[in-house]
Write a protein that holds these residues in place. Structure first.
Motif, PDB file in Angstrom:
ATOM      1  N   ILE A   7       0.835  -1.202   0.000  1.00  0.00           N
ATOM      2  CA  ILE A   7       0.000   0.000   0.000  1.00  0.00           C
ATOM      3  C   ILE A   7       0.867   1.249   0.000  1.00  0.00           C
ATOM      4  CG2 ILE A   7      -1.662   1.339   1.354  1.00  0.00           C
ATOM      5  CD1 ILE A   7      -2.916  -1.365   2.157  1.00  0.00           C
ATOM      6  N   ILE A   8       1.890   1.277   0.829  1.00  0.00           N
ATOM      7  CA  ILE A   8       2.788   2.431   0.882  1.00  0.00           C
ATOM      8  C   ILE A   8       3.541   2.570  -0.438  1.00  0.00           C
ATOM      9  CG2 ILE A   8       4.852   3.374   1.996  1.00  0.00           C
ATOM     10  CD1 ILE A   8       3.798   2.057   4.605  1.00  0.00           C
ATOM     11  N   PHE A   9       4.061   1.469  -0.960  1.00  0.00           N
ATOM     12  CA  PHE A   9       4.771   1.461  -2.235  1.00  0.00           C
ATOM     13  C   PHE A   9       3.840   1.933  -3.355  1.00  0.00           C
ATOM     14  CE2 PHE A   9       7.286  -0.882  -5.571  1.00  0.00           C
ATOM     15  CZ  PHE A   9       8.503  -0.280  -5.298  1.00  0.00           C
ATOM     16  N   GLY A  10       2.614   1.445  -3.359  1.00  0.00           N
ATOM     17  CA  GLY A  10       1.626   1.834  -4.360  1.00  0.00           C
ATOM     18  C   GLY A  10       1.231   3.287  -4.249  1.00  0.00           C
ATOM     19  N   VAL A  38      -2.101  -1.373  -8.199  1.00  0.00           N
ATOM     20  CA  VAL A  38      -2.358  -2.118  -9.439  1.00  0.00           C
ATOM     21  C   VAL A  38      -1.233  -1.866 -10.435  1.00  0.00           C
ATOM     22  CG1 VAL A  38      -3.926  -2.327 -11.418  1.00  0.00           C
ATOM     23  CG2 VAL A  38      -4.852  -2.198  -9.110  1.00  0.00           C
ATOM     24  N   GLY A  39      -0.757  -0.622 -10.490  1.00  0.00           N
ATOM     25  CA  GLY A  39       0.353  -0.290 -11.380  1.00  0.00           C
ATOM     26  C   GLY A  39       1.624  -1.040 -11.027  1.00  0.00           C
ATOM     27  N   ALA A  40       1.889  -1.179  -9.741  1.00  0.00           N
ATOM     28  CA  ALA A  40       3.068  -1.940  -9.316  1.00  0.00           C
ATOM     29  C   ALA A  40       2.959  -3.393  -9.745  1.00  0.00           C
ATOM     30  CB  ALA A  40       3.238  -1.838  -7.805  1.00  0.00           C
ATOM     31  N   VAL A  41       1.774  -3.960  -9.602  1.00  0.00           N
ATOM     32  CA  VAL A  41       1.568  -5.350 -10.002  1.00  0.00           C
ATOM     33  C   VAL A  41       1.677  -5.484 -11.520  1.00  0.00           C
ATOM     34  CG1 VAL A  41      -0.126  -7.233 -10.070  1.00  0.00           C
ATOM     35  CG2 VAL A  41       0.183  -5.904  -7.982  1.00  0.00           C
ATOM     36  N   VAL A  42       1.006  -4.582 -12.250  1.00  0.00           N
ATOM     37  CA  VAL A  42       1.059  -4.626 -13.719  1.00  0.00           C
ATOM     38  C   VAL A  42       2.486  -4.396 -14.211  1.00  0.00           C
ATOM     39  CG1 VAL A  42       0.326  -3.404 -15.822  1.00  0.00           C
ATOM     40  CG2 VAL A  42      -1.346  -4.003 -14.069  1.00  0.00           C
ATOM     41  N   GLY A  43       3.161  -3.409 -13.630  1.00  0.00           N
ATOM     42  CA  GLY A  43       4.546  -3.144 -14.018  1.00  0.00           C
ATOM     43  C   GLY A  43       5.448  -4.329 -13.745  1.00  0.00           C
ATOM     44  N   GLY A  44       5.261  -4.974 -12.604  1.00  0.00           N
ATOM     45  CA  GLY A  44       6.043  -6.169 -12.284  1.00  0.00           C
ATOM     46  C   GLY A  44       5.773  -7.299 -13.251  1.00  0.00           C
ATOM     47  N   TRP A  45       4.506  -7.482 -13.621  1.00  0.00           N
ATOM     48  CA  TRP A  45       4.157  -8.536 -14.563  1.00  0.00           C
ATOM     49  C   TRP A  45       4.753  -8.248 -15.932  1.00  0.00           C
ATOM     50  CZ3 TRP A  45       1.245  -8.722 -19.074  1.00  0.00           C
ATOM     51  CH2 TRP A  45       0.978  -9.997 -19.553  1.00  0.00           C
ATOM     52  N   ILE A  46       4.602  -7.000 -16.415  1.00  0.00           N
ATOM     53  CA  ILE A  46       5.118  -6.636 -17.741  1.00  0.00           C
ATOM     54  C   ILE A  46       6.643  -6.775 -17.787  1.00  0.00           C
ATOM     55  CG2 ILE A  46       5.435  -4.706 -19.348  1.00  0.00           C
ATOM     56  CD1 ILE A  46       2.601  -3.805 -18.588  1.00  0.00           C
ATOM     57  N   SER A  47       7.326  -6.269 -16.762  1.00  0.00           N
ATOM     58  CA  SER A  47       8.794  -6.343 -16.779  1.00  0.00           C
ATOM     59  C   SER A  47       9.289  -7.784 -16.668  1.00  0.00           C
ATOM     60  CB  SER A  47       9.397  -5.482 -15.676  1.00  0.00           C
ATOM     61  OG  SER A  47       9.127  -6.027 -14.408  1.00  0.00           O
ATOM     62  N   THR A  48       8.603  -8.615 -15.911  1.00  0.00           N
ATOM     63  CA  THR A  48       8.971 -10.025 -15.823  1.00  0.00           C
ATOM     64  C   THR A  48       8.705 -10.726 -17.149  1.00  0.00           C
ATOM     65  OG1 THR A  48       8.469 -10.051 -13.466  1.00  0.00           O
ATOM     66  CG2 THR A  48       8.571 -12.176 -14.565  1.00  0.00           C
ATOM     67  N   PHE A  49       7.575 -10.395 -17.779  1.00  0.00           N
ATOM     68  CA  PHE A  49       7.212 -10.995 -19.062  1.00  0.00           C
ATOM     69  C   PHE A  49       8.267 -10.697 -20.131  1.00  0.00           C
ATOM     70  CE2 PHE A  49       4.985 -10.817 -23.167  1.00  0.00           C
ATOM     71  CZ  PHE A  49       4.473 -12.104 -23.223  1.00  0.00           C
ATOM     72  N   PHE A  50       8.760  -9.454 -20.159  1.00  0.00           N
ATOM     73  CA  PHE A  50       9.759  -9.061 -21.152  1.00  0.00           C
ATOM     74  C   PHE A  50      11.193  -9.294 -20.685  1.00  0.00           C
ATOM     75  CE2 PHE A  50       6.168  -6.437 -22.688  1.00  0.00           C
ATOM     76  CZ  PHE A  50       6.098  -6.952 -23.969  1.00  0.00           C
ATOM     77  N   GLY A  51      11.372  -9.828 -19.482  1.00  0.00           N
ATOM     78  CA  GLY A  51      12.693 -10.193 -19.001  1.00  0.00           C
ATOM     79  C   GLY A  51      13.531  -9.051 -18.441  1.00  0.00           C
ATOM     80  N   PHE A  52      12.882  -7.954 -18.044  1.00  0.00           N
ATOM     81  CA  PHE A  52      13.620  -6.807 -17.510  1.00  0.00           C
ATOM     82  C   PHE A  52      13.800  -6.856 -15.999  1.00  0.00           C
ATOM     83  CE2 PHE A  52      11.690  -4.821 -21.364  1.00  0.00           C
ATOM     84  CZ  PHE A  52      12.876  -4.713 -22.064  1.00  0.00           C
ATOM     85  N   VAL A  65       9.851   0.317 -12.019  1.00  0.00           N
ATOM     86  CA  VAL A  65       8.876  -0.585 -12.630  1.00  0.00           C
ATOM     87  C   VAL A  65       7.473  -0.264 -12.114  1.00  0.00           C
ATOM     88  CG1 VAL A  65       8.098  -2.991 -12.664  1.00  0.00           C
ATOM     89  CG2 VAL A  65      10.483  -2.444 -13.125  1.00  0.00           C
ATOM     90  N   ALA A  66       7.336  -0.027 -10.821  1.00  0.00           N
ATOM     91  CA  ALA A  66       6.030   0.285 -10.238  1.00  0.00           C
ATOM     92  C   ALA A  66       5.486   1.609 -10.771  1.00  0.00           C
ATOM     93  CB  ALA A  66       6.131   0.337  -8.716  1.00  0.00           C
ATOM     94  N   VAL A  67       6.331   2.614 -10.906  1.00  0.00           N
ATOM     95  CA  VAL A  67       5.880   3.909 -11.420  1.00  0.00           C
ATOM     96  C   VAL A  67       5.466   3.784 -12.885  1.00  0.00           C
ATOM     97  CG1 VAL A  67       6.605   6.258 -11.965  1.00  0.00           C
ATOM     98  CG2 VAL A  67       7.162   5.286  -9.751  1.00  0.00           C
ATOM     99  N   ILE A  68       6.237   3.066 -13.687  1.00  0.00           N
ATOM    100  CA  ILE A  68       5.869   2.870 -15.094  1.00  0.00           C
ATOM    101  C   ILE A  68       4.542   2.111 -15.188  1.00  0.00           C
ATOM    102  CG2 ILE A  68       6.509   1.669 -17.230  1.00  0.00           C
ATOM    103  CD1 ILE A  68       9.442   2.405 -16.540  1.00  0.00           C
ATOM    104  N   GLY A  69       4.381   1.097 -14.365  1.00  0.00           N
ATOM    105  CA  GLY A  69       3.112   0.372 -14.332  1.00  0.00           C
ATOM    106  C   GLY A  69       1.958   1.261 -13.909  1.00  0.00           C
ATOM    107  N   ALA A  70       2.183   2.140 -12.930  1.00  0.00           N
ATOM    108  CA  ALA A  70       1.136   3.057 -12.480  1.00  0.00           C
ATOM    109  C   ALA A  70       0.778   4.053 -13.576  1.00  0.00           C
ATOM    110  CB  ALA A  70       1.582   3.786 -11.222  1.00  0.00           C
ATOM    111  N   ILE A  71       1.755   4.489 -14.357  1.00  0.00           N
ATOM    112  CA  ILE A  71       1.476   5.391 -15.478  1.00  0.00           C
ATOM    113  C   ILE A  71       0.618   4.679 -16.518  1.00  0.00           C
ATOM    114  CG2 ILE A  71       2.552   6.574 -17.442  1.00  0.00           C
ATOM    115  CD1 ILE A  71       4.860   7.296 -15.516  1.00  0.00           C
ATOM    116  N   VAL A  72       0.945   3.435 -16.814  1.00  0.00           N
ATOM    117  CA  VAL A  72       0.158   2.657 -17.774  1.00  0.00           C
ATOM    118  C   VAL A  72      -1.265   2.482 -17.271  1.00  0.00           C
ATOM    119  CG1 VAL A  72      -0.100   0.364 -18.836  1.00  0.00           C
ATOM    120  CG2 VAL A  72       2.138   1.477 -18.778  1.00  0.00           C
ATOM    121  N   VAL A  73      -1.426   2.126 -16.000  1.00  0.00           N
ATOM    122  CA  VAL A  73      -2.757   1.930 -15.423  1.00  0.00           C
ATOM    123  C   VAL A  73      -3.527   3.251 -15.400  1.00  0.00           C
ATOM    124  CG1 VAL A  73      -3.989   1.319 -13.299  1.00  0.00           C
ATOM    125  CG2 VAL A  73      -2.139  -0.119 -14.118  1.00  0.00           C
TER     126      VAL A  73
END
Length: 82
Positions: A7-10, A38-52, A65-73
């Motif tokens: 929650i704090i990270f998000g 949600v952005g942190a989770v999505v960012g983590g999933w996307i970066s893991t999927f692409f191997g980053f 990764v969490a900030v990029i995911g939050a921007i996407v969300v």
């Protein structure tokens, strides 16, 4: 990480995402936290999927990764709401 840590990270990721992409979004604090987590989770999933890497704790890589995911969300949230 525990739920309170997520929650704090998000919250931090959501605030930075809204700072990078300003706009009139409703919901305030709660939506910011939800989008950030949600952005942190999505960012983590996307970066893991692409191997980053993955979100695995409080470190700089996970934070980026969490900030990029939050921007996407946030972008998707705005497209759905409009």
């Amino acid at each position: 990480m525990g739920i309170l840590s997520w929650i704090i990270f998000g919250l931090i990721a959501g605030i930075i995402a809204k700072w990078i992409m300003p706009g009139k979004d409703g919901g305030g604090f709660i939506i910011t936290v939800v989008l950030g987590v949600v952005g942190a989770v999505v960012g983590g999933w996307i970066s893991t999927f692409f191997g980053f890497g993955r979100v695995d704790g409080f470190n700089f890589g996970s934070f980026v990764v969490a900030v990029i995911g939050a921007i996407v969300v946030l972008w998707i949230y705005r497209k759905v709401r409009s």
